[in-house]
Design a protein around this motif. Structure first.
Motif, PDB file in Angstrom:
ATOM      1  N   LEU A  32      12.949 -10.741 -22.204  1.00 44.00           N
ATOM      2  CA  LEU A  32      13.193  -9.690 -21.527  1.00 44.00           C
ATOM      3  C   LEU A  32      11.719  -8.749 -21.356  1.00 44.00           C
ATOM      4  O   LEU A  32      11.009  -8.597 -20.418  1.00 44.00           O
ATOM      5  N   ALA A  33      11.276  -8.703 -22.676  1.00 43.63           N
ATOM      6  CA  ALA A  33      10.183  -8.170 -22.986  1.00 43.63           C
ATOM      7  C   ALA A  33       8.980  -8.774 -22.265  1.00 43.63           C
ATOM      8  O   ALA A  33       7.806  -8.242 -21.606  1.00 43.63           O
ATOM      9  N   TYR A  91       8.736  -4.760  -6.645  1.00 38.49           N
ATOM     10  CA  TYR A  91       9.108  -3.519  -6.665  1.00 38.49           C
ATOM     11  C   TYR A  91       9.827  -2.895  -5.492  1.00 38.49           C
ATOM     12  O   TYR A  91      10.075  -1.908  -5.545  1.00 38.49           O
ATOM     13  N   HIS A 108       9.742   1.685   2.496  1.00 37.00           N
ATOM     14  CA  HIS A 108      10.221   2.820   3.407  1.00 37.00           C
ATOM     15  C   HIS A 108       9.232   3.572   4.047  1.00 37.00           C
ATOM     16  O   HIS A 108       9.487   4.242   4.983  1.00 37.00           O
ATOM     17  N   ALA A 109       8.065   3.788   3.386  1.00 37.80           N
ATOM     18  CA  ALA A 109       7.113   4.426   4.158  1.00 37.80           C
ATOM     19  C   ALA A 109       6.289   3.831   5.097  1.00 37.80           C
ATOM     20  O   ALA A 109       5.325   4.208   5.794  1.00 37.80           O
ATOM     21  N   GLU A 154       0.720  -1.200   0.006  1.00 37.73           N
ATOM     22  CA  GLU A 154       0.056  -0.086  -0.244  1.00 37.73           C
ATOM     23  C   GLU A 154       0.935   1.399  -0.106  1.00 37.73           C
ATOM     24  O   GLU A 154       0.393   2.184  -0.622  1.00 37.73           O
ATOM     25  N   ARG A 155       1.955   1.253   0.698  1.00 39.82           N
ATOM     26  CA  ARG A 155       2.535   2.580   1.054  1.00 39.82           C
ATOM     27  C   ARG A 155       4.000   2.232   0.442  1.00 39.82           C
ATOM     28  O   ARG A 155       4.762   3.380   0.424  1.00 39.82           O
ATOM     29  N   ILE A 183       5.278  -8.812 -15.594  1.00 37.68           N
ATOM     30  CA  ILE A 183       5.629  -8.389 -13.944  1.00 37.68           C
ATOM     31  C   ILE A 183       4.857  -7.090 -13.914  1.00 37.68           C
ATOM     32  O   ILE A 183       4.284  -6.838 -12.600  1.00 37.68           O
ATOM     33  N   ASP A 184       4.937  -6.191 -14.855  1.00 35.46           N
ATOM     34  CA  ASP A 184       3.965  -4.840 -14.779  1.00 35.46           C
ATOM     35  C   ASP A 184       2.838  -5.031 -14.422  1.00 35.46           C
ATOM     36  O   ASP A 184       2.062  -3.802 -13.983  1.00 35.46           O
ATOM     37  N   VAL A 185       2.211  -6.223 -14.813  1.00 34.83           N
ATOM     38  CA  VAL A 185       0.846  -6.250 -14.320  1.00 34.83           C
ATOM     39  C   VAL A 185       0.463  -6.079 -12.919  1.00 34.83           C
ATOM     40  O   VAL A 185      -0.446  -5.258 -12.388  1.00 34.83           O
ATOM     41  N   SER A 192       8.933  -8.572 -18.555  1.00 33.05           N
ATOM     42  CA  SER A 192       8.469  -7.189 -18.135  1.00 33.05           C
ATOM     43  C   SER A 192       6.922  -7.142 -18.248  1.00 33.05           C
ATOM     44  O   SER A 192       6.539  -6.384 -17.265  1.00 33.05           O
ATOM     45  N   LEU A 193       6.594  -7.415 -19.396  1.00 35.54           N
ATOM     46  CA  LEU A 193       5.195  -7.335 -19.478  1.00 35.54           C
ATOM     47  C   LEU A 193       4.286  -7.897 -18.611  1.00 35.54           C
ATOM     48  O   LEU A 193       3.340  -7.141 -18.076  1.00 35.54           O
ATOM     49  N   ARG A 201      15.724 -14.633  -9.796  1.00 37.14           N
ATOM     50  CA  ARG A 201      15.204 -13.827 -11.068  1.00 37.14           C
ATOM     51  C   ARG A 201      15.824 -14.500 -12.320  1.00 37.14           C
ATOM     52  O   ARG A 201      15.144 -14.559 -13.524  1.00 37.14           O
ATOM     53  N   ARG A 220       1.808  -3.700 -11.146  1.00 33.30           N
ATOM     54  CA  ARG A 220       1.823  -2.317 -11.011  1.00 33.30           C
ATOM     55  C   ARG A 220       0.466  -1.693 -11.205  1.00 33.30           C
ATOM     56  O   ARG A 220      -0.218  -0.976 -10.380  1.00 33.30           O
ATOM     57  N   TRP A 221      -0.170  -2.206 -12.478  1.00 29.81           N
ATOM     58  CA  TRP A 221      -1.436  -1.498 -12.630  1.00 29.81           C
ATOM     59  C   TRP A 221      -2.722  -2.351 -12.269  1.00 29.81           C
ATOM     60  O   TRP A 221      -3.882  -1.567 -12.362  1.00 29.81           O
TER      61      TRP A 221
END
Lengths: 212, 212
Positions: free
Chosen positions: B167-168, B120, B39-40, B35-36, B174-176, B171-172, B137, B178-179
């Motif tokens: 790699l692509a 991340y 570090h936060a 969520e944060r 993994i980025d799921v 990457s594609l 990884r 994030r969004w």
DNA sequence: CCTGAAGGTGAGCAAGCGCTTAGGCAAGTG
DNA sequence: CACTTGCCTAAGCGCTTGCTCACCTTCAGG
């Protein structure tokens, strides 16, 4: 094309930030945020990298978060401008999509420190600033979706799920900022070319070199 | 508590963590980190979410970073297992690549809180822990590259740049994390199916319209 | 009953945080 | 000259941080 603006690609980054001390602080902040993340970066660290005392930061920026907001705003403006310039260009939808991906990826690779802050530190923004930035991101999404829709309408592309594919294309490009390594073997140009090809495949554009 | 059922019929996540209090703390940490950001997030916040006093955390974990390391290690183990299970399966290279992407993406979407921390927050790990995770990884990368190489050798795929495409693809996927938004319109299954199709296009596999 | 281990708490320490304040110095202006 | 303005620093305030420590409770084994 656009010979008069040819030199703009080589312009000094952050030239729009003045005075000089404010720009030095902002560049130092970009480096620090990219390296350690926003929350792990101290204002003392930023000021130190800029060769100034901690208090100097607060002459040019109200808070540490305002620094992040300025960086994020400028970065998103730049990213959106890159996409739109390609989207509004000449040529077929495939040409424009290819150009958009190539330049967008090249920017994310070449400016990966900035891009990392811009793309991965959104949560650290205040609520108001975040909604402002999110609006810019929706415009980027719309720019890409428009090119893909053009291609579908023209019969160039074969895309069953336009919003989903748009999302995937942008996600793919953005994530370059996470893994791109200056010490690696690939140059930003090479990654841009590779990704442009991959994206044309994703939208089912007919391969240029040979038909199969 | 509030985090919905992520299990999808599988066994209880984090079942390998014991005793119970240590697991509750770890789950609280996953939520807070996702969520944060690492570090936060404060140790008081983690302990509070687990219904305990701040000091209780240090009975089960030496430091806050050890908590992150445990999460990252377990998450990477799981992600690698998913990829390998698909890579070692039966069928053509296209079948196996499709299955790998579908299950990998489904995990990243369905467990996006965990995946977000895993993917991340690597920079927050200590140097030793980070190299350990980076090794894992590389194994994931190798698993995907092997499938793609198989497909190229078998003449199923058309891939000019195998390492770059590997790699692509990763990457594609993994980025799921994030969004992906639980409130969004797409289910993890739908995103998995969409992405499997997109990745087959990226490797130039002959379109199998009947297959889904 | 006593004892010791396991698992918990309240209070709090040293360090570091974002940010403020009082003041110094150089340049421009009446 | 006096005075303002712009830019910067040394010092430090109030607070939060990760983490510790003395102490408490529960419970199994003898």
């Amino acid at each position: 094309m656009g010979a008069a603006k040819e030199t703009l690609g080589e312009e000094q980054p952050w030239a729009e930030v003045s005075p000089d001390a404010a720009r030095r602080l902002l560049i130092a902040a970009v480096d620090a945020f990219a390296e350690r993340g926003y929350h792990a970066t101290t204002t003392r660290d930023i000021a130190g990298r800029a060769g100034m005392s901690p208090a100097a930061l607060y002459i040019h920026y109200k808070t540490k978060e305002e620094l992040l907001h300025r960086i994020s705003r400028l970065g998103h403006d730049k990213a959106l401008a890159i996409l739109r310039s390609a989207a509004d260009g000449e040529g077929t939808a495939a040409d424009r999509l290819s150009a958009a991906v190539r330049s967008f990826v090249r920017w994310h690779a070449g400016h990966h420190t900035t891009a990392r802050v811009v793309q991965y530190e959104l949560d650290a923004l205040s609520a108001e600033h975040r909604t402002e930035i999110v609006a810019l991101r929706r415009l980027s999404d719309a720019a890409v979706r428009e090119i893909i829709n053009d291609g579908v309408r023209a019969g160039e592309f074969d895309v069953p799920d336009v919003p989903g594919t748009t999302l995937a294309v942008l996600s793919l490009c953005i994530d370059v900022a996470r893994w791109f390594d200056v010490g690696g073997r690939r140059t930003p140009d090479e990654v841009g070319a590779l990704y442009a090809d991959l994206v044309l495949r994703m939208v089912g554009a007919a391969p240029e070199r040979a038909q199969r």
